[in-house]
Scaffold this motif. Sequence first.
Motif, short mmCIF file in Angstrom:
data_model
loop_
_atom_site.label_atom_id
_atom_site.label_comp_id
_atom_site.label_asym_id
_atom_site.label_seq_id
_atom_site.Cartn_x
_atom_site.Cartn_y
_atom_site.Cartn_z
N ILE A 461 -42.36 13.47 61.84
CA ILE A 461 -41.27 14.72 62.18
C ILE A 461 -40.04 14.08 61.55
CG2 ILE A 461 -42.44 15.82 63.96
CD1 ILE A 461 -40.47 14.62 65.96
N LEU A 462 -39.80 12.97 60.97
CA LEU A 462 -38.65 12.39 60.36
C LEU A 462 -38.14 12.97 59.21
CD1 LEU A 462 -35.98 10.79 61.02
CD2 LEU A 462 -37.42 8.61 60.30
N ARG A 463 -39.29 12.80 58.14
CA ARG A 463 -38.82 13.06 56.97
C ARG A 463 -39.49 14.24 56.05
NH1 ARG A 463 -37.40 8.52 52.51
NH2 ARG A 463 -37.38 9.88 50.68
N VAL A 464 -38.66 14.85 55.45
CA VAL A 464 -39.27 16.02 54.51
C VAL A 464 -40.41 15.78 53.71
CG1 VAL A 464 -36.91 17.32 54.89
CG2 VAL A 464 -37.67 16.15 52.91
N PRO A 465 -41.28 16.65 53.49
CA PRO A 465 -42.33 16.68 52.34
C PRO A 465 -41.44 16.41 51.13
CG PRO A 465 -42.84 18.41 53.77
CD PRO A 465 -41.39 18.12 54.06
N LEU A 466 -42.42 15.59 50.23
CA LEU A 466 -41.93 15.39 49.01
C LEU A 466 -41.18 16.43 48.06
CD1 LEU A 466 -41.14 12.49 47.51
CD2 LEU A 466 -43.47 12.89 46.26
N GLU A 467 -42.23 17.54 48.22
CA GLU A 467 -41.69 18.50 47.34
C GLU A 467 -40.58 19.46 47.93
OE1 GLU A 467 -44.85 19.64 50.46
OE2 GLU A 467 -44.67 18.31 48.86
N GLU A 468 -40.29 19.35 49.25
CA GLU A 468 -38.89 19.67 49.67
C GLU A 468 -38.07 19.03 49.29
OE1 GLU A 468 -37.17 20.71 54.05
OE2 GLU A 468 -39.53 20.78 53.94
N GLU A 469 -38.14 17.80 49.23
CA GLU A 469 -36.86 16.83 48.81
C GLU A 469 -36.69 17.10 47.44
OE1 GLU A 469 -36.05 12.04 48.29
OE2 GLU A 469 -37.82 12.65 49.43
N ALA A 470 -37.90 17.18 46.54
CA ALA A 470 -37.42 17.49 45.12
C ALA A 470 -37.01 18.83 44.85
CB ALA A 470 -38.78 17.69 44.37
N MET A 471 -37.12 19.84 45.60
CA MET A 471 -36.51 21.06 45.25
C MET A 471 -35.02 21.32 46.07
SD MET A 471 -39.41 24.09 45.99
CE MET A 471 -40.00 23.41 47.69
N GLY A 472 -34.97 20.56 47.09
CA GLY A 472 -33.72 20.59 47.76
C GLY A 472 -33.89 21.13 49.21
N MET A 473 -33.18 20.47 50.07
CA MET A 473 -33.33 21.14 51.49
C MET A 473 -32.64 22.34 51.57
SD MET A 473 -32.99 17.69 53.49
CE MET A 473 -33.31 18.39 55.24
N ASP A 474 -31.77 22.74 50.73
CA ASP A 474 -31.01 24.14 50.98
C ASP A 474 -32.12 25.11 50.53
OD1 ASP A 474 -28.65 22.39 51.40
OD2 ASP A 474 -27.81 23.19 49.67
N ARG A 475 -33.07 25.00 49.81
CA ARG A 475 -33.85 26.00 49.23
C ARG A 475 -35.17 26.16 50.21
NH1 ARG A 475 -35.79 25.03 43.55
NH2 ARG A 475 -36.17 27.43 43.92
N LYS A 476 -35.46 24.82 50.63
CA LYS A 476 -36.95 25.11 51.60
C LYS A 476 -36.41 25.21 53.06
CE LYS A 476 -41.45 24.43 51.94
NZ LYS A 476 -42.27 25.08 51.12
N ALA A 477 -35.81 24.22 53.57
CA ALA A 477 -35.26 24.22 55.04
C ALA A 477 -34.38 25.18 55.24
CB ALA A 477 -35.00 22.88 55.57
#
Length: 638
Positions: A461-477
């Motif tokens: 639960i510590l790190r975001v999925p790779l695709e979320e990191e690529a898109m940017g956390m503002d857009r996903k989370a």
Amino acid sequence: MSGNCSDAQYEELVRITASEQAASAVCALDVATLGVQNALLQWTVSRIQAQEQRSKEMEYGIDASFLLMSAYQVFLMQAGFALYAAGVVRAKNIAMVLLKNFMDACIAALSFWLVGYAFAFGAKDNTNGFIGHSDFALQESEEKEPTNYAYWFWNWAFSAAATTILSGSIAERATFHSYLMYSFFMTIFVYPVVAHWMWSDDGWLNPHNPSAILGSGAIDFAGTSVVHLMGGFASVVGSIATGPRTGRFDSLLPRSAFKGGSPALYVLGTFLLWFGWYGFNPGSFLGVHNYHLAEGVSRAAVCTTLSTGTAAIFTLFLSYGRTHTWDLLAVCTGALAGLVSITGGCAVVTPWASVVCGVVAAPILVYGEVMMEWLKIDDPVSAFPVHGLCGIWGMLFTGFLAKEEYVVAVYDKPMGERHKGAFYNGSGDLLLNQVISIGVIMGWTVFWMSCLFFGMRFLGILRVPLEEEAMGMDRKAGGDQEGKLVDPKGDTKLASTGYMPPLPGYSPTSSPDNTQHPRQHRVNGPTLVTISEGGYTPNVTFAGSGPQVSEPISNGSTHMVSADGGSPRTVAGHQVVPIDANLPIANAQKSKQVAAKTMTPKDMEMQLQAKEQEGKEGRKGSLGPGWDEFFWKSENQR
């Protein structure tokens, strides 16, 4: 007759007091029994006592106002931390960084009120030097006259500041809920216990405590160790556990690709932090109602200013010596290093000593950042060099250069060698206590933060999925999944960095063979892209034969990818997601489309192999006009 006085007594009192009003007040007493002189004496004593009470009330009002104003400044540092981090991280993660900083203050408000303050300063009966155990939810403070509300507010601002230090260190890759867990744990338990050790009257490190270590205690006047050393080591543990941002330490990827693009934000954040530090350091006197306190507050402000300016200047020139560029960010981090270093000793050192403090802080920061690079620990805001390493130096600095005269005045100590720095021929007790406090606070922080962060890592639960990191956390989370908050084509800043909205219907598990490939396939290795009109990076596909590519996709494999604005981002049913869509494309010629189809896959492969060899030999070049090479690490199974 006037009251209980005869005319003769009244006239005598008027003559003595030179006031009919005062004579009437004395006559209200039992003058017949006391006599004129005794009645006058009793009235005078009561007047003096009333005046003393009014003086105490005035002193309380002055000190409470000073403390609250200082606390307001410390709270404003939350804005400083937020703006500084927002200026350092990349545009696609700014909103989430700001949200985390905002939530620190909110979570600390509740957790420090319910439990944290009691652990830090609650000590009613059977007190101990390790942890407080009373005044939960301020129940006992409400019964006191006057209350401890101002003191609680002051310490809440400190707890929030200590917690926020870590937020930028794990930015761009840590999950939001993991950060909330950290913030709660830090403010409810980890920070309060250390605050009790150093600042509670019965804390085992507090110099005010006669039973403190070695009978003298350690000196951390405003929080070099309690706030900054703790925050810095929490940051490095969090950075190690979370891991670096994907591609951060790839040999051919320039460090500049991971730098934020808003100097205005981090400069404004630095100035807000510097301003807030004048509440942090001078405000730690907790009052300003007499000459002694006013002198101490003024001295702390001067020392804070000198250390900050000196560290910023020396950091600038050290950075220039290494990079031959005038680095604005280096100046800002240098100023913060000077602020952290002087915090613990600002009340007990001379102005010239604070200049020495800033001079030494600069190389500690600069080469601390070099060490972090060498160890491949990703800390976007340099929290560990600034707060952790400079926090250590600040504690040692006080042990060397604390002046006996100031220690005696600030901590109400008797004159003696035990209460001055080693530079002034002290006994060494103070320096030893400083070293002990560094060790125990480091150990406490590293232990609990390791349990927390590596525990969350183990649970996934510590790190975001790779695709979320690529898109940017503002857009996903952050809720901008459809890209509605930003128009990449209309925003020239984002367009130039290759910002791309996700495909409709995108899913992290859209593989047709979820048993063989349980997570989204991602490209690892040299990536070729073409740049279309306006510099906007379009969708990407495998170079060569497009959707018919049959090359196996495996974890850690390397593939060539080119951009074709009209092609979908899928290959053989597997979506291809670049690790970081915000990386700038070097050598791109704006408004000129470069055709990848003029090169065969074999030609591309040969150039990539040659380019990879150049990278291994430490050279950097270009594949040709409009091309650039990025090596991105796949973390499929993370």
